[in-house]
Motif scaffolding. Structure first.
Motif, PDB file in Angstrom:
ATOM      1  N   GLY A 115       0.816  -1.207   0.000  1.00 49.86           N
ATOM      2  CA  GLY A 115       0.000   0.000   0.000  1.00 49.86           C
ATOM      3  C   GLY A 115       0.851   1.258   0.000  1.00 49.86           C
ATOM      4  N   SER A 116       1.901   1.253   0.813  1.00 47.23           N
ATOM      5  CA  SER A 116       2.781   2.417   0.877  1.00 47.23           C
ATOM      6  C   SER A 116       3.504   2.644  -0.444  1.00 47.23           C
ATOM      7  CB  SER A 116       3.796   2.245   2.015  1.00 47.23           C
ATOM      8  OG  SER A 116       3.141   2.129   3.269  1.00 47.23           O
ATOM      9  N   VAL A 117       4.053   1.569  -1.006  1.00 47.05           N
ATOM     10  CA  VAL A 117       4.806   1.697  -2.258  1.00 47.05           C
ATOM     11  C   VAL A 117       3.907   2.211  -3.381  1.00 47.05           C
ATOM     12  CG1 VAL A 117       6.017   0.415  -4.065  1.00 47.05           C
ATOM     13  CG2 VAL A 117       6.552  -0.008  -1.666  1.00 47.05           C
ATOM     14  N   SER A 118       2.711   1.648  -3.496  1.00 46.41           N
ATOM     15  CA  SER A 118       1.813   2.045  -4.583  1.00 46.41           C
ATOM     16  C   SER A 118       1.361   3.490  -4.435  1.00 46.41           C
ATOM     17  CB  SER A 118       0.608   1.104  -4.650  1.00 46.41           C
ATOM     18  OG  SER A 118      -0.160   1.180  -3.456  1.00 46.41           O
ATOM     19  N   LEU A 146      -3.119   7.161   5.125  1.00 45.14           N
ATOM     20  CA  LEU A 146      -2.915   5.722   4.931  1.00 45.14           C
ATOM     21  C   LEU A 146      -2.661   5.033   6.264  1.00 45.14           C
ATOM     22  CD1 LEU A 146      -2.510   3.317   2.983  1.00 45.14           C
ATOM     23  CD2 LEU A 146      -0.088   3.973   2.854  1.00 45.14           C
ATOM     24  N   THR A 147      -1.893   5.689   7.121  1.00 42.50           N
ATOM     25  CA  THR A 147      -1.616   5.118   8.447  1.00 42.50           C
ATOM     26  C   THR A 147      -2.901   4.963   9.256  1.00 42.50           C
ATOM     27  OG1 THR A 147       0.594   6.118   8.476  1.00 42.50           O
ATOM     28  CG2 THR A 147      -0.345   5.462  10.587  1.00 42.50           C
ATOM     29  N   ALA A 149      -5.993   4.669   8.141  1.00 39.83           N
ATOM     30  CA  ALA A 149      -6.855   3.643   7.551  1.00 39.83           C
ATOM     31  C   ALA A 149      -6.354   2.240   7.889  1.00 39.83           C
ATOM     32  CB  ALA A 149      -6.914   3.832   6.034  1.00 39.83           C
ATOM     33  N   LEU A 150      -5.042   2.040   7.819  1.00 42.38           N
ATOM     34  CA  LEU A 150      -4.502   0.712   8.114  1.00 42.38           C
ATOM     35  C   LEU A 150      -4.580   0.388   9.602  1.00 42.38           C
ATOM     36  CD1 LEU A 150      -1.452   0.610   5.670  1.00 42.38           C
ATOM     37  CD2 LEU A 150      -3.540  -0.760   5.565  1.00 42.38           C
ATOM     38  N   HIS A 151      -4.494   1.395  10.457  1.00 39.19           N
ATOM     39  CA  HIS A 151      -4.714   1.147  11.885  1.00 39.19           C
ATOM     40  C   HIS A 151      -6.150   0.688  12.128  1.00 39.19           C
ATOM     41  CE1 HIS A 151      -0.833   2.815  12.746  1.00 39.19           C
ATOM     42  NE2 HIS A 151      -1.048   2.865  14.040  1.00 39.19           N
ATOM     43  N   MET A 152      -7.104   1.336  11.474  1.00 36.77           N
ATOM     44  CA  MET A 152      -8.496   0.896  11.634  1.00 36.77           C
ATOM     45  C   MET A 152      -8.692  -0.505  11.082  1.00 36.77           C
ATOM     46  SD  MET A 152     -10.889   4.266  10.975  1.00 36.77           S
ATOM     47  CE  MET A 152     -10.079   4.828   9.483  1.00 36.77           C
ATOM     48  N   ALA A 153      -8.050  -0.804   9.952  1.00 35.91           N
ATOM     49  CA  ALA A 153      -8.145  -2.156   9.387  1.00 35.91           C
ATOM     50  C   ALA A 153      -7.549  -3.187  10.346  1.00 35.91           C
ATOM     51  CB  ALA A 153      -7.427  -2.208   8.035  1.00 35.91           C
ATOM     52  N   GLY A 154      -6.396  -2.866  10.950  1.00 31.15           N
ATOM     53  CA  GLY A 154      -5.793  -3.780  11.918  1.00 31.15           C
ATOM     54  C   GLY A 154      -6.686  -3.990  13.125  1.00 31.15           C
ATOM     55  N   GLY A 155      -7.310  -2.912  13.605  1.00 28.18           N
ATOM     56  CA  GLY A 155      -8.233  -3.051  14.720  1.00 28.18           C
ATOM     57  C   GLY A 155      -9.417  -3.933  14.385  1.00 28.18           C
ATOM     58  N   SER A 171      -7.035   9.610  11.635  1.00 28.66           N
ATOM     59  CA  SER A 171      -7.771  10.032  10.445  1.00 28.66           C
ATOM     60  C   SER A 171      -8.447  11.379  10.650  1.00 28.66           C
ATOM     61  CB  SER A 171      -8.818   8.974  10.073  1.00 28.66           C
ATOM     62  OG  SER A 171      -8.206   7.722   9.792  1.00 28.66           O
ATOM     63  N   VAL A 172      -9.021  11.585  11.830  1.00 27.53           N
ATOM     64  CA  VAL A 172      -9.725  12.840  12.115  1.00 27.53           C
ATOM     65  C   VAL A 172      -8.742  14.005  12.147  1.00 27.53           C
ATOM     66  CG1 VAL A 172     -11.007  14.116  13.877  1.00 27.53           C
ATOM     67  CG2 VAL A 172     -11.661  11.761  13.313  1.00 27.53           C
ATOM     68  N   ILE A 173      -7.622  13.844  12.854  1.00 24.90           N
ATOM     69  CA  ILE A 173      -6.677  14.962  12.942  1.00 24.90           C
ATOM     70  C   ILE A 173      -6.016  15.219  11.587  1.00 24.90           C
ATOM     71  CG2 ILE A 173      -6.300  14.603  15.394  1.00 24.90           C
ATOM     72  CD1 ILE A 173      -3.332  13.699  13.810  1.00 24.90           C
ATOM     73  N   ASN A 174      -5.917  14.187  10.762  1.00 23.98           N
ATOM     74  CA  ASN A 174      -5.366  14.379   9.424  1.00 23.98           C
ATOM     75  C   ASN A 174      -6.284  15.263   8.584  1.00 23.98           C
ATOM     76  OD1 ASN A 174      -3.397  13.785   7.319  1.00 23.98           O
ATOM     77  ND2 ASN A 174      -5.005  12.560   6.375  1.00 23.98           N
TER      78      ASN A 174
END
Length: 212
Positions: A115-118, A146-147, A149-155, A171-174
């Motif tokens: 995800g990061s590379v793409s 991206l960070t 979103a992936l944290h939410m996916a991991g959760g 995500s909110v502060i971003n």
């Protein structure tokens, strides 16, 4: 004679409690200290994005005269150090784990890497056509988004409320920082993002201690 403490439980309820206690103890031994997983990232964001704000403040101001290359270099070094610390802690804790949990972990790691590379490959083609301040905002906002979103996916994968809530917060502060604009985004991510990660690690550590 067998000591009483070594005798098996005489009823099913006691046996189930014994199994659950042993399972919980094993899980606590396997799980790394949350501070090791959270705090290196929190320090990286707090210091790295903080230097960006000091060097590239809003309205093209320079609050602290630093070399232009220094903030990005420091951020990358701290992020690489945080990734190395997490990799070592994860390998030590989960190296002997097999089955679905191990598979989820490997696939989740692949999602981070690919995800990061793409995403960054696309940003590299776009950002060269933007002014420096907007290009920097695009890179940082996308990386932080991206960070989150992936944290939410991991959760969601591991049913980890703390990880999911941290993803929501990031995500909110971003979004807030992105609408605030170049320069302000770095400040928001440094203080609220890095500080939020440090607080999340502390709270997870305290909850783990109370559970023992």
């Amino acid at each position: 004679m067998t000591p009483d403490d070594d005798l098996p439980p005489t009823d099913a309820a006691a046996a189930l409690r014994l199994i659950e206690d042993q399972r919980s103890q094993t899980a606590r031994r396997l799980e790394p200290d949350p501070r090791v997983l959270y705090w290196p990232w929190g320090v990286a964001w707090l210091v790295g994005f903080g230097l960006f704000f000091l060097r590239f403040a809003p309205d093209d101001r320079v609050l602290v005269r630093l070399p232009g290359w220094l903030p990005l270099t420091v951020l990358f070094v701290l992020l690489l150090a945080a990734a190395a610390i997490q990799a070592v802690a994860g390998a030590k804790a989960y190296g002997q784990v097999t089955g679905d949990s191990a598979t989820r972990g490997r696939w989740y790691g692949c999602a981070w890497a690919l995800g990061s590379v793409s995403v960054y490959a696309g940003l590299g083609r776009i950002s060269e056509h933007l002014p420096h301040d907007l290009a920097a905002l695009l890179w940082s906002a996308t990386a932080v988004g991206l960070t989150g979103a992936l944290h939410m996916a991991g959760g969601a994968i591991w049913l980890d409320r703390d990880l999911f809530r941290l993803g929501v917060w990031i995500s909110v502060i971003n979004v807030v920082g992105t609408f605030a604009g170049p320069g302000w985004h770095s400040l928001v991510v440094s203080v609220a993002g890095g500080g939020g990660i440090l607080v999340a690690g502390l709270l997870a550590h305290l909850r783990r201690r109370r559970a023992r």
